[in-house]
Design an enzyme around this catalytic site. Structure first.
Site, short mmCIF file in Angstrom:
data_model
loop_
_atom_site.label_atom_id
_atom_site.label_comp_id
_atom_site.label_asym_id
_atom_site.label_seq_id
_atom_site.Cartn_x
_atom_site.Cartn_y
_atom_site.Cartn_z
N GLU A 143 68.61 -9.95 -4.82
CA GLU A 143 69.28 -10.20 -6.30
C GLU A 143 70.25 -9.04 -6.24
OE1 GLU A 143 69.28 -12.14 -8.57
OE2 GLU A 143 67.61 -13.32 -7.94
N TRP A 162 64.84 -15.47 1.17
CA TRP A 162 64.12 -14.47 0.46
C TRP A 162 63.26 -15.27 -0.83
CZ3 TRP A 162 69.42 -14.81 0.54
CH2 TRP A 162 70.06 -15.49 -0.17
N TYR A 187 81.71 -4.02 -3.38
CA TYR A 187 81.16 -3.53 -4.63
C TYR A 187 80.12 -2.35 -4.09
CZ TYR A 187 83.32 -7.53 -6.79
OH TYR A 187 84.11 -8.45 -7.27
N LEU A 218 79.98 -6.45 2.30
CA LEU A 218 79.35 -7.07 0.94
C LEU A 218 80.20 -6.81 -0.24
CD1 LEU A 218 75.45 -6.93 1.66
CD2 LEU A 218 76.71 -8.98 1.14
N TYR A 272 69.67 -7.72 -15.80
CA TYR A 272 69.42 -8.96 -15.14
C TYR A 272 68.70 -8.93 -14.12
CZ TYR A 272 70.11 -12.56 -11.81
OH TYR A 272 69.74 -13.64 -10.81
N ASP A 294 72.07 -15.43 -15.32
CA ASP A 294 73.10 -15.16 -14.53
C ASP A 294 74.44 -16.14 -14.62
OD1 ASP A 294 72.32 -17.69 -13.07
OD2 ASP A 294 72.24 -16.98 -11.24
#
Length: 350
Positions: A46, A24, A91, A89, A129, A147
């Site tokens: 992100e 990316w 969450y 992935l 963030y 981070d």
């Protein structure tokens, strides 16, 4: 007193030579030649990287950008398709926020991401963030991108004695003092790369660090002890029952409610998850259908805030119930906790 211009020059020179090659990322050489990062790719990466490592996120990123090369393409995806692509992935609230944000960018901004932190923060699911990261990396805005890697670098650089999480505001302030209008996107990524590859959580590679001359943590002789940490509280443990209902080779799945843990995902029918184990009678009473349920033992899983033991019960369908019947190869898209239980339910039956 930190010599900020010298510190920045040393770190940026190191980044120019040592920047990670990430799918990316627009690297420093390409950036100097005029290339610009795609805000969609920056934002997507992100979101994926929150609570996920680069090696784990990269294949998902490549798959997503091949299937949905623009934010407008992603915005048009059905919820269930997106959730299936996200499986693994973790969450899963991030996946719901991802879709909500993509749809807002497509509907309200013509498929073009806004270019300021303030406007990015107004998008659904975009926190401080992520807004700062996209503003800096995609639009070269002088944003303070902090981070976990950057927090660790700051804690060691300034030998911050307060433990995290209490020290987080101070670490963010210290990082903000180093931000300027000179190459803000590269600066943010340089700090991240330093924390990820050199200033590592354990066994930092101080002999390779381009900013060691300014590091107070190194001077203490124990940089690995920063950031200071409070003792973690014990993780609560919960118990539940997972029901593997089969019809030949197919397994019964249900769509979980849109809100809450694993919201919107396909999963096995389960009991509630509570603080005490389920008895045989209780487990049978709340089963999704009546049947000859067989106990096939337990599986364990750890979430961020609690651990879970699931009893696995299996039965053959009697034709009742409203389920999504799924072939064995479709089970791979399940969240890992349900994949464990489904495999146990099918593999342990003799």
């Amino acid at each position: 007193m930190l010599d900020i211009p010298a510190f920045r020059a040393a770190l940026l020179a190191w980044y120019d030579a040592q920047a990670r090659d990430l799918p990316w990322r627009t690297g420093p050489a390409a950036g100097k030649a005029g290339a610009r990062s795609d805000p969609y790719r920056v934002w997507l990466s992100e979101v994926m990287l929150q609570q996920t490592t680069v090696p784990h996120a990269a294949p998902y990123f490549l798959s997503f950008t091949q299937r949905w090369p623009t934010v407008s393409d992603l915005a048009a995806v059905e919820d269930g398709e997106l959730m299936a692509a996200w499986a693994g992935l973790g969450y899963y609230a991030r996946a719901r926020n991802l879709l909500a944000c993509a749809r807002a960018v497509a509907a309200e901004h013509g498929g073009v991401f806004p270019d300021t932190e303030e406007a990015l923060r107004a998008l659904p699911g975009v926190g401080a963030y992520t807004a700062a990261a996209v503003a800096a990396i995609a639009f070269d805005r002088p944003a303070n991108v902090v981070d976990g890697n950057v927090e660790r670098v700051m804690a060691r650089l300034f030998a911050v004695e307060d433990p995290v999480p209490d020290a987080k505001p101070e670490l963010k302030r210290l990082a903000g003092d180093l931000v300027t209008a000179d190459r803000p996107g590269d600066w943010a990524q340089a700090l991240m790369d330093l924390g990820a590859t050199v200033c590592r959580p354990k066994q930092p590679l101080c002999d390779r660090c381009p900013v060691r001359p300014w590091c107070e943590g190194f001077r203490t002789g124990a940089p690995e002890t920063y950031p200071r940490k409070l003792k973690k509280a014990d993780r609560p443990h919960r118990h539940g029952v997972a029901y593997v209902l089969t019809r030949g080779e197919a397994t019964a799945l249900v769509r979980r409610p849109p809100k809450g843990l694993l919201g919107g995902m396909l999963g096995l029918p389960t009991s509630d998850w509570r603080d005490r184990p389920w008895s045989d009678a209780e487990a049978t009473e709340v089963a999704p259908v009546a049947g000859a349920w067989r106990d096939l033992g337990t599986v364990d899983h750890v979430f961020t805030h609690f651990s879970l033991t699931l009893r696995v019960l299996r039965a053959e369908s009697n034709g009742e119930g409203d389920f999504v019947w799924t072939a064995p190869d479709g089970l791979a898209a399940l969240p890992s906790v349900f994949l464990k239980a489904a495999k146990a339910g099918r593999d342990r039956l003799v």
